[in-house]
Structure formats: structure tokens, C-alpha cells
Design a protein around this motif. Structure first.
Motif, PDB file in Angstrom:
ATOM      1  N   MET A 275       7.690   2.236   1.658  1.00  9.92           N
ATOM      2  CA  MET A 275       8.241   2.266   0.307  1.00  9.92           C
ATOM      3  C   MET A 275       9.156   1.055   0.086  1.00  9.92           C
ATOM      4  N   LEU A 276       9.981   0.747   1.086  1.00 12.85           N
ATOM      5  CA  LEU A 276      10.868  -0.413   0.987  1.00 12.85           C
ATOM      6  C   LEU A 276      10.071  -1.712   0.955  1.00 12.85           C
ATOM      7  N   ASP A 277       8.996  -1.776   1.729  1.00 13.44           N
ATOM      8  CA  ASP A 277       8.138  -2.971   1.734  1.00 13.44           C
ATOM      9  C   ASP A 277       7.608  -3.256   0.334  1.00 13.44           C
ATOM     10  N   LYS A 278       7.164  -2.203  -0.354  1.00 14.11           N
ATOM     11  CA  LYS A 278       6.606  -2.380  -1.693  1.00 14.11           C
ATOM     12  C   LYS A 278       7.647  -2.892  -2.677  1.00 14.11           C
ATOM     13  N   ARG A 279       8.900  -2.605  -2.397  1.00 12.21           N
ATOM     14  CA  ARG A 279       9.983  -3.048  -3.290  1.00 12.21           C
ATOM     15  C   ARG A 279      10.627  -4.347  -2.825  1.00 12.21           C
ATOM     16  N   SER A 284      12.288  -5.382   8.182  1.00 14.10           N
ATOM     17  CA  SER A 284      12.005  -6.430   9.170  1.00 14.10           C
ATOM     18  C   SER A 284      12.363  -7.826   8.669  1.00 14.10           C
ATOM     19  N   ARG A 285      12.815  -7.932   7.421  1.00 15.56           N
ATOM     20  CA  ARG A 285      13.152  -9.264   6.883  1.00 15.56           C
ATOM     21  C   ARG A 285      14.282  -9.897   7.668  1.00 15.56           C
ATOM     22  N   ILE A 286      15.270  -9.096   8.043  1.00 17.68           N
ATOM     23  CA  ILE A 286      16.382  -9.592   8.869  1.00 17.68           C
ATOM     24  C   ILE A 286      16.199  -8.963  10.252  1.00 17.68           C
ATOM     25  N   TRP A 293      17.505  -0.625  13.187  1.00 18.14           N
ATOM     26  CA  TRP A 293      16.845   0.517  12.539  1.00 18.14           C
ATOM     27  C   TRP A 293      15.857   1.177  13.494  1.00 18.14           C
ATOM     28  N   THR A 294      15.035   0.363  14.159  1.00 19.21           N
ATOM     29  CA  THR A 294      14.004   0.875  15.061  1.00 19.21           C
ATOM     30  C   THR A 294      14.621   1.606  16.240  1.00 19.21           C
ATOM     31  N   MET A 295      15.624   0.985  16.873  1.00 17.93           N
ATOM     32  CA  MET A 295      16.246   1.608  18.039  1.00 17.93           C
ATOM     33  C   MET A 295      16.980   2.891  17.659  1.00 17.93           C
ATOM     34  N   LEU A 296      17.571   2.915  16.455  1.00 14.55           N
ATOM     35  CA  LEU A 296      18.271   4.107  16.000  1.00 14.55           C
ATOM     36  C   LEU A 296      17.329   5.307  15.991  1.00 14.55           C
ATOM     37  N   TRP A 297      16.152   5.149  15.394  1.00 10.69           N
ATOM     38  CA  TRP A 297      15.245   6.282  15.242  1.00 10.69           C
ATOM     39  C   TRP A 297      14.435   6.564  16.496  1.00 10.69           C
TER      40      TRP A 297
END
Length: 322
Positions: A275-279, A284-286, A293-297
Motif C-alpha cells: 500500500m505504501l509502495d503505491k503511494r 525501502s527508499r531509505i 522495519w524488517t528486523m522489528l517485525w
């Protein structure tokens, strides 16, 4: 008991190959999924009274072979290619889920075969070192009367990392190198997962590519035309959760639903990523934000996947914690 499970493992490729030669796809799908379900149930019944670790090994082995037949039915139905019997057998001697890797053999070894093997050996030794370190941490905790809960957490972290290095990054790399030396294009299944900048990248391109290949071929593609790409992707995560239930909670007979919840959470997070990608707000931009984010989840809900029942029955006894 072992002989009965071995007989199931031998019968699955024979039946799977015969099923793949049928004409109607709906018949092939129905039969191969029925075979997979029945073989797993039968293996669990045969190993019912055995220790949890042996039950887990038997279920995973049977599940791996059953899903190879499911994947081959889907692949052969799309590509209209047939593996010779000898290559079908070879396909079952490797954990990867791309059957046509074994459709053609190169006449000489791949140039990087030795690199694969050397890297696997190094990682295997690192893994054994981490397992030994986990034992030392536990022994030190007992000697110095450290906090029991934190001692178990530290011990478990080193032990799980060590086992992953031994199996995922060590043995599987060595096996891939051996197959590349023989002339088959088997590749790394675990590719620098810590570099992932999103959960989608982690699960689709870096962690256990055999598993992602399997879910893509067996679940995502057949369901994409029915539920759309988003629905099929979410169904793939739920299916992954079910398979982890079979491998983790069924052998220990406790903790049901926890691995499924872990993958449900990840399916939701990947839906958020898309959803964020579409917006235009991709995580992953930064790079550092994406990795955080990845390690958190991956880490925050990991107690659902590697729950205390699984650790108590299967993981901790490896270093003598009962």
C-alpha cells in the motif's frame, strides 16, 4: 517406525510422478494434494509415541517430498516439460523446489562450485561455535546464578543462530556446491537476509528461496486468477503458517496457532508495504529505515514462531537443557 516413514518417503515420489502424467489439471491437483495430506497424517500417526524431535524430522521429510510433487504438477502443467525418471529422483535429493534445475546437466562443473563449498564449511564452523557458545552461556548462568529468564533468552539466541548457520548457511551451501560441481545449477537458498530492506524482499528474495518458490508455484499462481495478486499473496502467508504449524507445533502437541499468527502478522505487514509502495512511500527508499522495519517485525513476534513449547521439547535439549 523409521522403516514405515521411509516407505512413505519412497512411495510419495512414485505416486507423485504418476499423478503428474495424468491429463486433467483438476484431477492432478486433487490427487496430489490428497496424497500430501494423507502422507503427513500417516507419518504423524506412525510417529505418535516417539520423541518430539523425531516426529518433527519425520513430518518435515514427508512434507518436503509431498510438496515437491505438488510443485511439479503445477510446473509441468504450465511448461509442458517432463523430467526423466533419473532427474526426478535427483530432484528429491536437493531441498530446492525448482524441478527444471535438474532438466539439463552441464558437461563441466560450475566455476563457483568450490566457493560454495568453502563458504558452507566456514559458516558451518561458525554455527558450531555459536552452539558451543550457547552451552557456555547456560553453564556460566548456572554457575554464577544469573537471572534464569534472561539466561534462557541469551542461550536461545545463540543456539538458534548457531543451528541456522549450521543448517541454512552451512550444510545447504555445501550441498549446493556439490550439485554445482556435478553440473546442476543449484543456488544459495539463503542470500544475505540481514540486508533486506523490506519484509517482501526478505521473504521473496533472501530467506529460504526453496520455500518461497514452493508457495509461489503451489499457492500464489493457482490462486492469483481467483483472488487477485493481493489475495493470493496473503493466502501464501497463511499457507506458510499452516506448514510451520505442521513442523513446529504438531510435533510438540502444544502452542497451536502461534506460528500461523506469526505469518498472519507478516502477511498484514507486507500488505501495508505494498500500500505504501503505491503511494510512493516505500519503506525501502531509505535503507536504514527499511532494515529497521524488517528486523522489528522479524524479531518482535518471534516468540510466536519459536514458542516456549518448541524450545522446551526440541531446541534446548540439544545442549542438555531439560
Amino acid at each position: 517406525m523409521a522403516a514405515s516413514v521411509l516407505l512413505i518417503v519412497i512411495c510419495i515420489p512414485v505416486l507423485g510422478y504418476r499423478i503428474s502424467q495424468l491429463q486433467l489439471l483438476v484431477v492432478k491437483r486433487s490427487l496430489v494434494w490428497a496424497m500430501a495430506l494423507c502422507s503427513i497424517v500417516l507419518a504423524d500417526l506412525i510417529m505418535f509415541a516417539q520423541p518430539a524431535g523425531l516426529r518433527m524430522a519425520a513430518i518435515i521429510w514427508v512434507l518436503l517430498y509431498a510438496m515437491k510433487s505438488v510443485v511439479y504438477v503445477e510446473s509441468s502443467s504450465r511448461d509442458k516439460r517432463v523430467l526423466p525418471v533419473s532427474h526426478w529422483i535427483t530432484f528429491h535429493l536437493w531441498i530446492g523446489m525448482r524441478p527444471y534445475v535438474f532438466a539439463k546437466r552441464k558437461n563441466k562443473p560450475y566455476d563457483d562450485a568450490g566457493k560454495y563449498i568453502r563458504l558452507g564449511i566456514v559458516r558451518l564452523m561458525i554455527g558450531l561455535g555459536l552452539v558451543a557458545l550457547s552451552w557456555l552461556v547456560w553453564q556460566s548462568a548456572a554457575q554464577w546464578n544469573w537471572n534464569h529468564r534472561f539466561s534462557l533468552i541469551g542461550t536461545s539466541c545463540f543456539l538458534l543462530m548457531g543451528l541456522s548457520f549450521v543448517g541454512h548457511f552451512g550444510i545447504l551451501n555445501i550441498l549446493a556446491g556439490i550439485w554445482r560441481y556435478v553440473g546442476f545449477d543449484c543456488q544459495q537458498l539463503f542470500r544475505n537476509p540481514m540486508m533486506s530492506r523490506s519484509l517482501n524482499e526478505f521473504w521473496s528474495r533472501r530467506w529460504n528461496l526453496a520455500f518461497s518458490e514452493m508457495t509461489t508455484l503451489a499457492v500464489y499462481r493457482p490462486l492469483a486468477g481467483v483472488f487477485g495478486k493481493e489475495g493470493a499473496a496473503f493466502a501464501s502467508f497463511l499457507f506458510s503458517g499452516i506448514l510451520h504449524e505442521l513442523a513446529i507445533t504438531v510435533p510438540v502437541r502444544q502452542g497451536y496457532g502461534m506460528p500461523l499468527l506469526y505469518f498472519f502478522i507478516h502477511g498484514c505487514c507486507i500488505a501495508i508495504e505494498r500500500m505504501l509502495d503505491k503511494r510512493g512511500l516505500s519503506v525501502s527508499r531509505i535503507p536504514w529505515i527499511g532494515r529497521a522495519w524488517t528486523m522489528l517485525w522479524l524479531i518482535f513476534p518471534v516468540f510466536l514462531l519459536f514458542n516456549r513449547y518448541f524450545l522446551t521439547a526440541i531446541v534446548w535439549p540439544i545442549i542438555g537443557i531439560y
